[in-house]
Design an enzyme around this catalytic site. Structure first.
Site, mmCIF file in Angstrom:
data_model
loop_
_atom_site.group_PDB
_atom_site.id
_atom_site.type_symbol
_atom_site.label_atom_id
_atom_site.label_comp_id
_atom_site.label_asym_id
_atom_site.label_seq_id
_atom_site.Cartn_x
_atom_site.Cartn_y
_atom_site.Cartn_z
ATOM 1 N N GLY A 19 12.932 35.173 85.857
ATOM 2 C CA GLY A 19 13.946 34.439 85.524
ATOM 3 C C GLY A 19 15.333 35.347 85.443
ATOM 4 O O GLY A 19 16.272 35.120 84.565
ATOM 5 N N ASN A 21 17.649 35.011 88.329
ATOM 6 C CA ASN A 21 18.766 34.648 89.090
ATOM 7 C C ASN A 21 19.650 34.194 88.348
ATOM 8 O O ASN A 21 20.903 33.769 88.906
ATOM 9 C CB ASN A 21 18.075 33.472 89.762
ATOM 10 N N GLY A 23 21.861 34.412 84.047
ATOM 11 C CA GLY A 23 21.770 34.791 82.542
ATOM 12 C C GLY A 23 21.439 36.311 82.347
ATOM 13 O O GLY A 23 21.758 37.244 82.954
ATOM 14 N N ILE A 24 20.698 36.492 81.227
ATOM 15 C CA ILE A 24 20.398 37.741 80.715
ATOM 16 C C ILE A 24 19.406 38.581 81.757
ATOM 17 O O ILE A 24 19.390 39.682 82.183
ATOM 18 C CB ILE A 24 19.568 37.722 79.363
ATOM 19 N N SER A 165 12.866 37.015 69.903
ATOM 20 C CA SER A 165 14.016 36.133 69.381
ATOM 21 C C SER A 165 14.226 36.272 67.916
ATOM 22 O O SER A 165 12.886 36.508 67.289
ATOM 23 C CB SER A 165 13.841 34.538 69.730
ATOM 24 N N TYR A 207 9.164 26.870 70.556
ATOM 25 C CA TYR A 207 9.971 27.927 71.167
ATOM 26 C C TYR A 207 9.735 29.354 70.159
ATOM 27 O O TYR A 207 9.366 30.254 70.560
ATOM 28 C CB TYR A 207 11.435 27.585 70.974
#
Length: 366
Positions: A19, A21, A23-24, A165, A207
Site C-alpha cells: 500500500g 503508492n 499515504g503512510i 491500530s 477492522y
C-alpha cells in the site's frame, strides 16, 4: 541497520512496503529509499505504483549527497491483498528477483468491507489474511537477510512490521456479532472467534479485529522464528489524516486534517519499527506520550536493566497499556514502546489465529 561500510551494505538491502503508492505507506517507502534501501512498492495498480516510484526516485536524485548510499523505489508487480492468487503471484515474482528481504512492512489496509473474491470478509482479508499469506511466503528471504547495527554485535535476520491500530483495544471476544451463531461464548479469542472474523457479515467491525490480529501475529512470528533471527513488531501510526478516509464526506475529512497528525508523522512508528535498534521485548510502538511508564517493559528490554534499555531506545519511553483515548489524540512524540492489550489466553489465541489463516490460505496442507 548498518555496517562498517554503510553505502555498500544498504545498497544490498531490500524492503517491501504494501500500500505504498499513497499515504503512510508512501511516506514509509520514501524514508527507507532515502536511507539507501531498494524499496519494492507493493500496490494494486501498476500505473499508480510506477508513478509513486518515479516521484520517490526523483526526490532522492535531487537530495542525495556524495558518499551516501543511493536507494531507490521500484514497482515489481501488482499486489492485491484481497486476492490470495495475487499475493501468491507477487511473492513468486519477488523470490525470482531477490534472494533476501531485510524489511517487510505490512501497511496496506481498508476500513470498509464486503465479500472478497476468495469468499472472505473483505476488510479482514485485505488488512490481515493477505498479509499473513505474504509474510509466510516470504519467510525464507526474510531469514536469509542480515540487518547489522552500529555496535557490530547485534545481527538480526529480516524484520516484519505489522500495522495495527488503537482499535485493537476495543476488539472484545464476547461482544455480539451480526449473526447469533457467530457470537463467541467461550470468553476467549480462540479458533472459533478468529474463524468468524473471516466470514462476511458475521461481525459488525472486522477492522478492529484485523488490527488485533496484526498484534497477535506479531507475537506469533517472534515465537516461531525469533530463534532464527527474525524480528516482528506491530505499530500504531496514530490518528492520521490519510487516504484511508477518502470515502468519507468532505466535511469529515476537513475535520480530521485539523485534529489528526499528518501522513509524515503517521509514518514515524513504521519507520522506527523498520530500522530502529529496538531492545528485546518491544513488540508494539505507538506515537503518543502516555502518563504511566512501564518499568516491567524497561527491565525486560536489556539485561543491564531499565537505564541501559533507555539508552538503547533513545528517549527511554516505555509505557503501560494506555487508556485508549490517550492512544488516539495524545501529545505526539514520534514513537515509543507501549504494552498492547493482548488476549488473556495468548497462547491459545496465537495458535487459533495461525491455524485459521493456514486453513484459509491452504498453507501447511497435507
Amino acid at each position: 541497520p548498518t555496517s562498517s561500510n554503510p553505502a555498500e551494505s544498504k545498497s544490498k538491502h531490500v524492503a517491501i512496503v504494501t500500500g505504498s503508492n499513497t499515504g503512510i505507506g508512501y511516506e514509509t517507502a520514501t524514508s527507507l529509499a532515502e536511507q539507501g534501501y531498494t524499496v519494492i512498492l507493493a500496490c494494486r495498480s501498476k500505473e499508480k505504483g510506477v508513478t509513486a516510484a518515479d516521484a520517490i526516485n526523483h526526490k532522492i536524485r535531487a537530495t542525495i549527497k556524495a558518499g551516501e548510499p543511493e536507494g531507490k523505489a521500484e514497482f515489481l508487480s501488482p499486489l492485491d491483498l484481497s486476492s490470495l492468487q495475487s499475493v501468491r503471484s507477487f511473492a513468486k515474482d519477488f523470490r525470482k528477483t531477490y534472494t533476501h528481504l531485510n524489511i517487510l512492512v505490512n501497511n496496506a489496509g481498508i476500513n470498509s468491507t464486503g465479500k472478497s473474491i476468495d469468499g472472505m470478509d473483505l476488510c479482514f482479508q485485505t488488512n490481515f489474511v493477505g498479509h499473513y499469506l505474504l509474510t509466510r511466503l516470504l519467510i525464507n528471504p526474510l531469514l536469509k537477510a542480515k540487518n547489522l547495527y552500529q555496535s557490530g554485535d547485534d545481527v538480526e535476520a529480516g524484520r516484519v512490521v505489522n500495522l495495527s491500530s488503537v482499535t485493537h483495544h476495543f476488539s472484545g471476544c464476547n461482544e455480539l456479532r451480526n449473526k447469533e451463531q457467530y457470537t463467541n461464548r467461550s470468553k476467549k479469542h480462540d479458533y472459533a472467534w478468529w474463524k468468524a472474523a473471516s466470514i462476511p457479515d458475521a461481525s459488525n467491525n472486522t477492522y478492529k479485529e484485523s488490527k488485533l490480529a496484526a498484534l497477535v501475529f506479531t507475537r506469533a512470528l517472534n515465537e516461531r522464528f525469533g530463534a532464527e533471527g527474525l524480528r516482528a513488531v506491530a505499530v500504531n501510526p496514530g490518528s492520521v489524516a490519510s487516504d484511508i478516509w477518502r470515502h468519507y464526506p468532505e466535511h469529515v475529512r476537513k475535520l480530521f486534517k485539523l485534529i489528526y497528525i499528518d501522513q509524515q508523522q503517521g509514518a514515524a512508528t513504521s519507520i522506527a519499527g523498520s530500522v530502529a535498534k529496538l531492545p528485546q521485548g518491544t513488540i508494539y510502538l505507538q506515537p503518543y506520550w502516555q502518563p504511566f511508564r512501564s518499568l516491567s517493559i524497561a527491565s525486560k528490554l536489556s539485561k543491564n536493566g531499565a537505564k541501559k534499555a533507555s539508552q538503547l531506545f533513545g528517549l527511554g519511553r516505555n509505557y503501560k497499556v494506555p487508556l485508549p483515548f490517550m492512544e488516539m489524540l495524545g501529545p505526539f512524540i514520534g514513537y515509543c514502546s507501549t504494552e498492547p492489550r493482548l488476549p488473556l489466553d495468548l497462547n491459545g489465541s496465537d495458535d487459533g489465529l495461525w491455524d485459521v489463516c493456514a486453513e484459509l490460505t491452504e498453507l501447511d496442507k497435507n
